[in-house]
Design a protein around this motif. Structure first.
Motif, PDB file in Angstrom:
ATOM      1  N   TRP A 141       0.820  -1.204   0.000  1.00  0.00           N
ATOM      2  CA  TRP A 141       0.000   0.000   0.000  1.00  0.00           C
ATOM      3  C   TRP A 141       0.858   1.260   0.000  1.00  0.00           C
ATOM      4  CZ3 TRP A 141      -4.789  -0.857  -1.254  1.00  0.00           C
ATOM      5  CH2 TRP A 141      -5.387  -2.086  -0.926  1.00  0.00           C
ATOM      6  N   LEU A 142       2.037   1.179   0.640  1.00  0.00           N
ATOM      7  CA  LEU A 142       2.921   2.354   0.687  1.00  0.00           C
ATOM      8  C   LEU A 142       3.504   2.661  -0.678  1.00  0.00           C
ATOM      9  CD1 LEU A 142       4.782   1.524   4.028  1.00  0.00           C
ATOM     10  CD2 LEU A 142       2.853   3.076   3.692  1.00  0.00           C
ATOM     11  N   GLN A 143       3.557   1.625  -1.547  1.00  0.00           N
ATOM     12  CA  GLN A 143       4.137   1.815  -2.873  1.00  0.00           C
ATOM     13  C   GLN A 143       3.101   2.220  -3.911  1.00  0.00           C
ATOM     14  OE1 GLN A 143       6.542  -1.603  -3.976  1.00  0.00           O
ATOM     15  NE2 GLN A 143       6.901  -2.087  -1.809  1.00  0.00           N
ATOM     16  N   CYS A 144       1.840   2.299  -3.518  1.00  0.00           N
ATOM     17  CA  CYS A 144       0.772   2.697  -4.444  1.00  0.00           C
ATOM     18  C   CYS A 144       0.709   4.219  -4.493  1.00  0.00           C
ATOM     19  CB  CYS A 144      -0.561   2.122  -3.987  1.00  0.00           C
ATOM     20  SG  CYS A 144      -1.943   2.535  -5.063  1.00  0.00           S
ATOM     21  N   ASP A 145       0.985   4.786  -5.670  1.00  0.00           N
ATOM     22  CA  ASP A 145       1.054   6.245  -5.808  1.00  0.00           C
ATOM     23  C   ASP A 145      -0.322   6.890  -5.963  1.00  0.00           C
ATOM     24  OD1 ASP A 145       3.811   6.079  -5.694  1.00  0.00           O
ATOM     25  OD2 ASP A 145       4.000   5.833  -7.875  1.00  0.00           O
ATOM     26  N   HIS A 146      -1.324   6.106  -6.372  1.00  0.00           N
ATOM     27  CA  HIS A 146      -2.635   6.698  -6.630  1.00  0.00           C
ATOM     28  C   HIS A 146      -3.442   6.704  -5.335  1.00  0.00           C
ATOM     29  CE1 HIS A 146      -6.591   7.379  -8.530  1.00  0.00           C
ATOM     30  NE2 HIS A 146      -5.884   7.869  -9.560  1.00  0.00           N
ATOM     31  N   GLN A 147      -3.614   7.891  -4.784  1.00  0.00           N
ATOM     32  CA  GLN A 147      -4.228   8.017  -3.459  1.00  0.00           C
ATOM     33  C   GLN A 147      -5.686   7.547  -3.453  1.00  0.00           C
ATOM     34  OE1 GLN A 147      -4.070  11.975  -1.893  1.00  0.00           O
ATOM     35  NE2 GLN A 147      -5.130  11.450   0.006  1.00  0.00           N
ATOM     36  N   GLN A 148      -6.484   7.901  -4.488  1.00  0.00           N
ATOM     37  CA  GLN A 148      -7.891   7.517  -4.500  1.00  0.00           C
ATOM     38  C   GLN A 148      -8.066   5.999  -4.622  1.00  0.00           C
ATOM     39  OE1 GLN A 148      -8.987  10.353  -7.682  1.00  0.00           O
ATOM     40  NE2 GLN A 148     -10.652  10.997  -6.314  1.00  0.00           N
ATOM     41  N   THR A 149      -7.158   5.378  -5.405  1.00  0.00           N
ATOM     42  CA  THR A 149      -7.217   3.919  -5.512  1.00  0.00           C
ATOM     43  C   THR A 149      -6.911   3.271  -4.172  1.00  0.00           C
ATOM     44  OG1 THR A 149      -6.609   3.961  -7.844  1.00  0.00           O
ATOM     45  CG2 THR A 149      -6.218   1.911  -6.654  1.00  0.00           C
ATOM     46  N   ARG A 150      -5.879   3.789  -3.517  1.00  0.00           N
ATOM     47  CA  ARG A 150      -5.488   3.227  -2.228  1.00  0.00           C
ATOM     48  C   ARG A 150      -6.611   3.369  -1.207  1.00  0.00           C
ATOM     49  NH1 ARG A 150      -1.197   5.892  -1.765  1.00  0.00           N
ATOM     50  NH2 ARG A 150      -1.902   7.554  -0.363  1.00  0.00           N
ATOM     51  N   ALA A 151      -7.201   4.558  -1.131  1.00  0.00           N
ATOM     52  CA  ALA A 151      -8.272   4.783  -0.160  1.00  0.00           C
ATOM     53  C   ALA A 151      -9.518   3.952  -0.502  1.00  0.00           C
ATOM     54  CB  ALA A 151      -8.625   6.267  -0.116  1.00  0.00           C
ATOM     55  N   GLY A 152      -9.837   3.888  -1.792  1.00  0.00           N
ATOM     56  CA  GLY A 152     -11.020   3.145  -2.193  1.00  0.00           C
ATOM     57  C   GLY A 152     -10.899   1.654  -1.924  1.00  0.00           C
ATOM     58  N   LEU A 153      -9.738   1.070  -2.233  1.00  0.00           N
ATOM     59  CA  LEU A 153      -9.534  -0.357  -2.003  1.00  0.00           C
ATOM     60  C   LEU A 153      -9.492  -0.687  -0.520  1.00  0.00           C
ATOM     61  CD1 LEU A 153      -6.898  -1.215  -4.774  1.00  0.00           C
ATOM     62  CD2 LEU A 153      -9.350  -1.676  -4.787  1.00  0.00           C
ATOM     63  N   LYS A 154      -8.836   0.189   0.262  1.00  0.00           N
ATOM     64  CA  LYS A 154      -8.786  -0.031   1.722  1.00  0.00           C
ATOM     65  C   LYS A 154     -10.203   0.007   2.318  1.00  0.00           C
ATOM     66  CE  LYS A 154      -5.065   0.462   4.072  1.00  0.00           C
ATOM     67  NZ  LYS A 154      -4.357  -0.552   4.890  1.00  0.00           N
ATOM     68  N   ASN A 155     -11.025   0.903   1.789  1.00  0.00           N
ATOM     69  CA  ASN A 155     -12.409   0.996   2.250  1.00  0.00           C
ATOM     70  C   ASN A 155     -13.177  -0.289   1.929  1.00  0.00           C
ATOM     71  OD1 ASN A 155     -14.427   2.925   3.426  1.00  0.00           O
ATOM     72  ND2 ASN A 155     -15.480   2.461   1.511  1.00  0.00           N
ATOM     73  N   MET A 156     -12.932  -0.870   0.778  1.00  0.00           N
ATOM     74  CA  MET A 156     -13.595  -2.116   0.389  1.00  0.00           C
ATOM     75  C   MET A 156     -13.139  -3.279   1.270  1.00  0.00           C
ATOM     76  SD  MET A 156     -13.469  -1.607  -3.743  1.00  0.00           S
ATOM     77  CE  MET A 156     -14.318  -3.133  -4.112  1.00  0.00           C
ATOM     78  N   LEU A 157     -11.855  -3.275   1.655  1.00  0.00           N
ATOM     79  CA  LEU A 157     -11.370  -4.314   2.564  1.00  0.00           C
ATOM     80  C   LEU A 157     -12.055  -4.207   3.917  1.00  0.00           C
ATOM     81  CD1 LEU A 157      -7.529  -4.371   1.792  1.00  0.00           C
ATOM     82  CD2 LEU A 157      -9.274  -5.997   1.043  1.00  0.00           C
ATOM     83  N   GLN A 158     -12.267  -2.982   4.387  1.00  0.00           N
ATOM     84  CA  GLN A 158     -12.954  -2.788   5.667  1.00  0.00           C
ATOM     85  C   GLN A 158     -14.404  -3.263   5.601  1.00  0.00           C
ATOM     86  OE1 GLN A 158     -11.693  -1.756   8.712  1.00  0.00           O
ATOM     87  NE2 GLN A 158      -9.792  -2.138   7.575  1.00  0.00           N
ATOM     88  N   ILE A 159     -15.027  -3.091   4.430  1.00  0.00           N
ATOM     89  CA  ILE A 159     -16.391  -3.605   4.255  1.00  0.00           C
ATOM     90  C   ILE A 159     -16.398  -5.115   4.395  1.00  0.00           C
ATOM     91  CG2 ILE A 159     -18.219  -3.948   2.532  1.00  0.00           C
ATOM     92  CD1 ILE A 159     -17.641  -1.131   1.522  1.00  0.00           C
ATOM     93  N   MET A 160     -15.443  -5.795   3.738  1.00  0.00           N
ATOM     94  CA  MET A 160     -15.388  -7.254   3.799  1.00  0.00           C
ATOM     95  C   MET A 160     -15.011  -7.751   5.188  1.00  0.00           C
ATOM     96  SD  MET A 160     -13.899  -8.435   0.085  1.00  0.00           S
ATOM     97  CE  MET A 160     -12.529  -7.300   0.003  1.00  0.00           C
ATOM     98  N   LEU A 161     -14.302  -6.917   5.960  1.00  0.00           N
ATOM     99  CA  LEU A 161     -13.966  -7.279   7.339  1.00  0.00           C
ATOM    100  C   LEU A 161     -15.098  -6.958   8.311  1.00  0.00           C
ATOM    101  CD1 LEU A 161     -10.232  -6.127   7.479  1.00  0.00           C
ATOM    102  CD2 LEU A 161     -11.082  -8.479   7.518  1.00  0.00           C
ATOM    103  N   GLY A 162     -16.181  -6.328   7.808  1.00  0.00           N
ATOM    104  CA  GLY A 162     -17.361  -6.095   8.637  1.00  0.00           C
ATOM    105  C   GLY A 162     -17.305  -4.844   9.481  1.00  0.00           C
ATOM    106  N   ASN A 163     -16.733  -3.774   8.968  1.00  0.00           N
ATOM    107  CA  ASN A 163     -16.708  -2.497   9.682  1.00  0.00           C
ATOM    108  C   ASN A 163     -18.113  -1.889   9.635  1.00  0.00           C
ATOM    109  OD1 ASN A 163     -16.376   0.306  10.348  1.00  0.00           O
ATOM    110  ND2 ASN A 163     -14.166   0.048  10.018  1.00  0.00           N
ATOM    111  N   ALA A 164     -18.780  -1.877  10.782  1.00  0.00           N
ATOM    112  CA  ALA A 164     -20.190  -1.488  10.826  1.00  0.00           C
ATOM    113  C   ALA A 164     -20.408  -0.038  10.416  1.00  0.00           C
ATOM    114  CB  ALA A 164     -20.748  -1.720  12.226  1.00  0.00           C
TER     115      ALA A 164
END
Length: 709
Positions: A320-343
């Protein structure tokens, strides 16, 4: 329905406004009248058939004769289905549901009590699938040969709320095999019917539709905030195939950018792979939908923990630290939190409480079982996502989750109409013992009938009120043990007997339901109707079918008044065609049986008068004796028969009648002389010397017969 009339000052655009204290924006129904310009003297509003108001607009008395004095208009209010289903489609559904309903009732009556609880749900599921197929096809459509990469949601026929409600009842009550994966059934249900909820509140489906419309104008989707919001919302409700397709629209998949964005592309692909491998507690998934299925909870739990561990590992990765595209990084991290069940994130990316409810089953509480725990979760979701305008499906869902049979019945009746509650009761009673007791228990307040029979009777009355559906109402009436047959008799008596096809259908219904006495009454009514309207042949036919001796004899007496006055051919020809209806069968025909024999006798006499042999004359003599012996031969015809037979009585070659036969005719002549003394006797229109001629011929024949013997 209470209402007030809008004061617009224009009588060409009158409006009826439903008056409700809790309605902030009442619906206005425009009434457009044509040709009424003068001030109206009177406005009358009344209920018409169905969900329709009849509005009568009457002008003042001082109106020109060449101009209309008023107008009657009908205003159709919102139907139970909100206008989703046309009248023709409703009739198609009504006819199509008869066969499954009848088959289920037949099986219910024939199945053994020991097998009822064990095998009954299988019959109910078969019934439910047949009914569901009538309400429209599923949302899935065949894929085009060349698939458009920009198309997220395919254009399919929008489902109707009635089908959505039916599938809810099937999910919770009929399908026993799906109880272990009930949450997953709700995921599929929302995927098919989330579009229906878009009319009252923003939904994920509405978000996807809006994004797809603007997708053609976006060059790099990963730079668009709405792209990532749409991805997160679709993932929250489990639309995995849509999410993966959207992810692969990411700019890092373009060939000329792979060298520069390998890390970014790898992260996108890793998230897409995890989504594709999401564990599902269900036997299988529909075609082209993603996920790995597990039948048992133990297998699913192992796979689910392993899958979440992979998500956690990717979330903590150094890439994630090597990903230069900030919106992609934030968007994908948000999707991971959804799959982990962040209410909190799930609450942010969903719009309707039912969407938040489904997301909890997918990512937080996949093992939820029992309606009690499901209802407590639904309450929390409704508090988190309050809605301003509730869709009618929501009332049914809440009633099901509350396990409140009264609410379910009320919502089915109020929101989806009599057809729904009549047929859905079979699903409700198959899956709930409490509901079965409540619905099928006799209610003293309802006259001893149960709630199930009450709704069937109501639906039957609706079918009976329409000329195109009355003939299927008996199917439902005969399933009502208390009052069904009585109402069926009333329905059959109300049908117009002047329409041949309607009458034949009524008689067929009588035959199938053992109502022979009703069928006989209908045929008698038809006979009387045709006789009054001058269709004497049809009248005789139906009265014969009904074996109505009384009316047939009255008709015979009426005809005797015409035929008996003269034996000339001219007066008899007008009845010849009707007498043909009597046929040659030996069945009861009342006094008309004589007319048939009389016609045959006249034909034989005609042959005798044309010089036929003695054998033919003997046959005519036998027919004369048969007529005189027959009790159906009226006395007013005796003298006419004998007078017409003078040639037989005076046959030159030999006497055609023996002594016994001649004495029989003399006795009949003596009875006729005594009958003439009665005031009600009807004499034949014969010459004055007719009686003397007959006496002389009989005496002569008697003497010749004595000498011959």
């Amino acid at each position: 329905m209470p209402g007030v009339m809008s004061d617009s000052g224009n009588y060409d655009a009158l409006a009826i406004i439903p008056h409700s204290s809790d309605a902030s924006n009442p619906r206005i129904y425009s009434i457009r009248s044509h040709g009424l310009t003068d001030p109206l003297a009177r406005l009358s509003i009344s209920w018409a058939r169905g969900n329709t108001l009849r509005v009568s607009l009457l002008q003042s008395d001082a109106v020109d004769e060449q101009r209309p004095g008023g107008q009657v208009l009908e205003v159709k209010l919102t139907s139970a289905e909100g206008g989703e289903i046309s009248g023709a489609q409703w009739r198609k559904i009504a006819y199509g549901s008869v066969a499954p309903f009848s088959l289920l009732q037949s099986r219910k009556n024939s199945i053994e009590a020991s097998r009822y609880k064990k095998d009954w749900w299988e019959h109910v599921m078969e019934y439910s699938r047949e009914i569901s197929s009538l309400l429209g096809n599923s949302n899935s459509s065949p894929s085009p040969i060349i698939e458009d990469a920009k198309v997220i949601l395919k254009k399919v026929e929008e489902p109707i709320s009635l089908k959505a409600a039916w599938e809810l009842m099937e999910i919770f009550y009929a399908d026993k095999q799906a109880q272990i994966w009930l949450p997953e059934r709700l995921v599929d249900w929302l995927a098919d019917y989330d579009c229906l909820l878009s009319g009252t509140q923003p939904t994920v489906h509405l978000k996807l539709v809006a994004f797809q419309k603007g997708l053609v104008t976006i060059q790099t989707v990963e730079n668009d905030t709405e792209y990532w919001e749409t991805l997160s919302s679709a993932l929250a409700v489990g639309w995995l195939d849509v999410v993966v397709k959207l992810l692969r629209m990411h700019g890092s998949y373009l060939f000329d950018q792979l060298g520069k964005r390998e890390i970014e592309n790898g992260l996108v692909e890793a998230v897409a792979l995890l989504i594709s491998q999401m564990t599902r507690l269900r036997p299988d998934v529909p075609a082209k939908r993603l996920g790995e299925c597990y039948n048992t909870k133990s297998e699913f739990m192992k796979a689910w923990e392993k899958w979440r561990a992979q998500i956690t590992k990717l979330d903590c990765s150094a890439f994630w630290l090597q990903c230069d595209h900030q919106q992609t990084r934030a968007g994908l991290k948000n999707m991971l939190q959804i799959m982990l069940g962040n209410a909190s994130i799930l609450s942010n990316v969903t719009y309707h409480w039912i969407e938040l409810y489904i997301s909890h089953f997918l990512y937080i509480r996949p093992f939820t079982v029992g309606l009690e725990s499901m209802y407590s979760l639904a309450q929390k979701c409704m508090q988190s996502k309050p809605i301003s305008s509730r869709h009618k499906l929501m009332g049914l869902i809440i009633g099901i989750l509350e396990e409140n049979t009264e609410v379910i019945l009320a919502e089915c009746s109020r929101s989806f109409g009599p057809w729904m509650i009549t047929h859905a009761i079979e699903l409700l009673t198959a899956g709930s013992t409490q509901a079965e007791i409540l619905i099928r228990e006799q209610q003293p307040k309802l006259g001893g009938i149960c709630i199930e029979e009450l709704h069937r009777l109501g639906y039957s009355q609706i079918l009976s009120s329409h000329a195109l559906t009355w003939n299927i109402a008996p199917i439902y009436l005969t399933s009502c043990m208390k009052q069904g047959l009585g109402l069926l008799e009333n329905l059959l008596y109300e049908q117009p007997v002047q329409h041949q096809q309607v009458l034949l259908k009524s008689l067929e219904i009588c035959r199938l339901n053992g109502l022979d006495y009703v069928g006989n009454s209908l045929m008698k009514i038809a006979g009387v109707h045709y006789w009054k309207h001058g269709k004497k042949g049809s009248a005789v036919f139906w009265l014969q079918e009904a074996r109505d001796e009384l009316r047939l004899n009255r008709i015979a007496k009426h005809l005797f008044d015409f035929v008996g006055k003269s034996v000339s051919d001219e007066s008899f020809k007008q009845w010849e065609g009707m007498l043909e209806l009597l046929g040659s069968e030996s069945r009861t025909a009342g006094g008309l049986e004589f007319l048939k024999r009389y016609r045959d006798f006249r034909k034989s006499l005609q042959q005798v008068s044309e010089g036929i042999t003695t054998d033919a004359a003997c046959i005519s003599a036998e027919m004369l004796i048969s007529l005189m012996k027959n009790p159906s031969t009226p006395q007013q015809f005796w003298l006419s028969l004998l007078f017409d037979s003078l040639k037989l009585l005076n046959w030159k070659d030999r006497p055609l009648l023996n002594v016994a036969q001649t004495n029989l005719l003399l006795n009949k002549l003596q009875e006729l002389s005594l009958a003439r003394l009665r005031p009600d006797f009807v004499d034949s229109d014969l010459p004055p010397e007719a009686l003397k001629s007959v006496r002389l011929a009989l005496a002569s024949n008697l003497g010749r017969a004595i000498l011959q013997e």
